[in-house]
Design a protein around this motif. Structure first.
Motif: not given
Length: 271
Positions: A155-163, A63-78
């Motif tokens: 200086x530019x946005x990052x998406x961080x993952x601590x899984x 479940x956490x893998x799927x949750x973070x996959x979705x979060x990364x896709x949303x961050x990329x889309x942003x």
């Protein structure tokens, strides 16, 4: 502790083999096999308590893998094009996810797991789908300096993952990690965390086998994780494993436990 990452890969391999898999990780079986854990057996059927623990932990990993996959896709889309995986272990997102052009992904971990991982990737002739950089450094050391030297731009946005990471760190180390992440995060950066639910250390660690993952768990989530992260400069939202599992079509049939609140799957935005 990196052998635990190979165990996580085994769980992802089992999920990948399902017809209704929530994600596909083609490299997971290779990591598990090379680590001597495929096809390693689950606890013996007669050990019902161990079986329940194993199933619960495996389910949470899926479940956490799927949750973070979705979060990364949303961050990329942003529009975010920098990704940092802290304690990356056998994470294969650089290879299995579709990344927009220009994405740079940094995998931060100690040398041993990164070297093991590199050998498997060479064997599998795996090709990353983004610009992938490994950063061999202990998170107890100056990892921000090592990350900057590898090309990360704060200086530019990052998406961080601590899984599956913070549960292994004592409280002061968690606080330091969050402070360091914040110092490297431009406004609009995002973060995905998994936190140990209240009571999980007591329930799973009390009779955990020496050397097992649960035997090394030390840190649970704060009583108010959203407020805690606000104090670090993040606007956060938390979801429980139960909530996410239901949303993904894998509802949990057992009654809710008190310690399931608040949620341990965290998404956050830097303000």
């Amino acid at each position: 502790m990196w052998a635990t990452a190979v165990g996580v890969a085994r769980v992802r391999a089992l999920e990948t083999a399902r017809e209704d898999a929530l994600f596909r990780d083609p490299l997971a079986q290779a990591f598990a096999s090379a680590g001597g854990r495929w096809p390693s057996s689950a606890p013996r059927p007669e050990d019902e308590a161990a079986q329940r623990r194993w199933l619960a932990v495996s389910f949470s990993i899926v479940i956490r893998t799927k949750f973070l996959d979705d979060l990364l896709q949303q961050a990329s889309a942003s529009g975010i094009r920098q990704v940092v995986l802290l304690g990356a272990g056998m994470d294969s997102r650089a290879f299995r996810m579709d990344w927009p052009e220009g994405t740079r992904l940094f995998e931060v971990d100690t040398g041993a797991p990164l070297d093991f991982k590199a050998s498997v990737l060479r064997q599998e002739r795996a090709v990353a789908r983004c610009a992938r950089t490994t950063v061999a450094v202990d998170l107890r050391e100056d990892w921000p300096g090592a990350l900057a030297a590898a090309g990360h731009d704060p200086a530019v946005p990052t998406v961080w993952i601590a899984e599956g990471l913070l549960i292994y760190l004592p409280e002061d180390a968690v606080e330091l990690l969050l402070a360091r992440i914040g110092a490297q995060s431009a406004a609009g950066s995002r973060m995905g965390l998994t936190l140990g639910s209240r009571g999980v250390v007591e329930r799973f660690g009390a009779d955990a086998a020496p050397g097992s993952a649960a035997s090394m768990w030390v840190s649970e989530m704060p009583d108010d994780p959203v407020g805690w992260l606000a104090g670090h400069g993040w606007e956060a939202a938390g979801r429980t494993l139960r909530e996410c599992a239901a949303a993904y079509g894998r509802p949990i049939s057992t009654p809710p436990q008190r310690e399931e609140r608040p949620g341990g799957l965290i998404s956050a935005v830097r303000r």
